[in-house]
Design an enzyme around this catalytic site. Structure first.
Site, PDB file in Angstrom:
ATOM      1  N   ASN A 305      -7.577 -22.921 -38.474  1.00 53.24           N
ATOM      2  CA  ASN A 305      -7.071 -22.757 -39.400  1.00 53.24           C
ATOM      3  C   ASN A 305      -7.336 -21.978 -40.740  1.00 53.24           C
ATOM      4  OD1 ASN A 305      -6.122 -24.809 -37.896  1.00 53.24           O
ATOM      5  ND2 ASN A 305      -6.367 -26.658 -39.202  1.00 53.24           N
ATOM      6  N   GLU A 373      -3.511 -23.105 -37.462  1.00 50.29           N
ATOM      7  CA  GLU A 373      -2.620 -23.596 -38.718  1.00 50.29           C
ATOM      8  C   GLU A 373      -2.575 -22.179 -39.653  1.00 50.29           C
ATOM      9  OE1 GLU A 373      -3.484 -27.066 -41.071  1.00 50.29           O
ATOM     10  OE2 GLU A 373      -3.685 -28.115 -39.505  1.00 50.29           O
TER      11      GLU A 373
END
Length: 479
Positions: A305, A373
């Protein structure tokens, strides 16, 4: 130029979109408790309803289909499946809900990536010590095995724990995330340790009991900024940058991918600070026991992420209290040329993602990487014609392409955060990351695609078209 089987995805999490916080037998989570306390969240907002995806899943599915996603990352609510956190009480309505979500995705030729834990611990387990308790690892392993057994015949990509760094630091050091504790310099390291133990136990359970038949892959999602020296020629800045990477990325990646233990830089910094401040107990950074499951090798891919970058210099070492900030002893600087995206912490730096991907390749033995992400937010008046976010996605995906083609990084997929506007933790609904706008003032919670969503769909479509052309060419050559 992306690989033919590249995963084009978008991500969400259960607490941020589902709502239905008391529906059909769901138990409370620590975020339900946290949000219902005054002063914890922007404007005292909560996710009791959020995007109401528990009732409106079909609308979410239409968004997934409109984008042309090949993959969709979602999380399971532990408290919706096991209201008291244990397998002694299974909520069949929760099982039915997630079965429908998974089956509907597969019927649309969309592969689910499923996260077991995305911040929302059942409150009953928090009352028993939560992530500070060593016993939480076994409870998590039992939950994981239940999910593998229940959904693993269809789910081939699993994330055990999302962003353990954020859970530990923001929840137990800074107190700005649930459960809202400020036990500086102590509890975050304990929590991170138990999360690693829990992840490893779950990975070994999958590997021994389910992998041969289900043929899936398991990892944990590690978040990190990209860090670089403020002055590349300054040894002190370089050393501070190495500490920054050790305390962020290395804290969880080093044990899993390199040595089975924490980075030496991290432990020496913590122990030196303890000695300086007269702390005479055992190391504040716990040690793995021979009775713990082996940590090294417990990831089938690297789940990353990434949101922002920082330049780094030494912090001065003047604080005289135990705290993670003192242990790290560094100052993070935002380059003024990097535009700020909505919130103060999010300086947009697509180049940082490429640099971080190259660092992961070189440091962690060239693993397969999924960017689980990455996103760009709006704050204030909503602009459906979100031109800045369009440019962000185009430039970021170009950097990912360069990491693959020029740096040789084995990137397998990219998941935008987020499919739609949702409850952004302590920022409530004031921060919008969605590819789809959600009108929270509308009883129907209407979803409307942003321009950035349309642009992302175009990128995916072009890739699919190129993939189809390559397949047709291969067929002709074969014939």
């Amino acid at each position: 130029m992306f690989p033919r089987d590249f995963a084009w995805g978008a991500a969400t999490s259960a607490y941020q979109i589902e709502g239905g916080w008391q529906a059909d037998g769901k138990g409370p989570s620590i975020w339900d408790t946290f949000c219902h306390e005054k002063g914890r969240v922007y404007a005292d907002q909560n996710a009791d309803m959020a995007c109401d995806s528990y009732k409106l899943w079909e609308k979410d599915l239409e968004c997934v289909k409109q984008l042309g996603l090949t993959h969709y990352r979602l999380s399971l609510s532990w408290a919706r499946l096991l209201p008291d956190g244990t397998t002694q009480h299974v909520n069949d309505r929760g099982v039915q809900y997630y079965n429908k979500v998974i089956n509907d995705l597969l019927a649309c030729d969309v592969s689910p990536m499923v996260t077991l834990y995305h911040f929302d611990l059942p409150q009953t387990l928090q009352d028993q010590g939560g992530w500070k308790s060593p016993g939480i690892a076994t409870l998590f392993d039992n939950y994981a095995k239940f999910c593998f057994q229940t959904f693993g015949d269809r789910v081939k990509l699993w994330i055990t724990i999302n962003e353990p760094y954020v859970c530990a630091k923001l929840g137990y050091e800074d107190g700005i995330h649930a459960p809202g504790l400020k036990e500086k310099g102590i509890s975050a390291y304990v929590v991170g340790h138990n999360m690693l133990r829990a992840h490893a136990m779950a990975w070994h359970s999958y590997n021994c009991l389910y992998r041969a038949k289900q043929k899936g892959a398991v990892s944990l999602a590690i978040n990190s900024d990209w860090f670089e020296p403020l002055n590349p020629g300054c040894r002190e800045d370089i050393a501070a940058t190495e500490r920054a990477l050790a305390f962020a990325l290395g804290w969880f990646a080093w044990p899993v991918f390199v040595t089975g233990d924490y980075p030496g830089i991290m432990r020496s910094a913590i122990d030196a600070e303890s000695k300086k401040l007269g702390y005479n107990g055992a190391s504040r950074l716990p040690c793995f026991s021979k009775d713990d499951p082996a940590i090294l090798g417990t990831a089938d891919f690297f789940a990353l992420n990434y949101y922002t970058s920082r330049k780094v210099k030494p912090g001065g070492g003047c604080k005289q209290v135990l705290a993670m900030s003192s242990d790290r002893d560094l100052e993070e600087v935002i380059d003024p040329s990097w535009p700020i995206c909505g919130v103060s912490w999010l300086a947009v730096g697509p180049h940082g993602l490429r640099n971080l991907l190259k660092y992961i390749k070189d440091t962690f033995r060239n693993p397969a990487v999924y960017i689980t992400e990455n996103g760009f937010c709006q704050v204030g008046p909503v602009h459906i014609e979100d031109v800045q976010r369009c440019e962000f996605y185009k430039s970021t995906i170009l950097e990912v392409d360069r990491a693959i083609q020029e740096d040789g990084v084995d990137v397998r997929g990219y998941f935008a955060w987020s499919l739609m506007d949702n409850f952004e933790w302590a920022d409530g609904f004031s921060v919008r990351f969605g590819l789809f706008h959600v009108d929270f003032s509308d009883a129907a919670l209407r979803r409307t695609v942003y321009r950035s969503g349309k642009e992302y769909a175009k990128i995916i479509s072009k890739h699919k078209t190129g993939k189809w052309k390559c397949q047709q060419l291969a067929k002709k050559q074969h014939s």
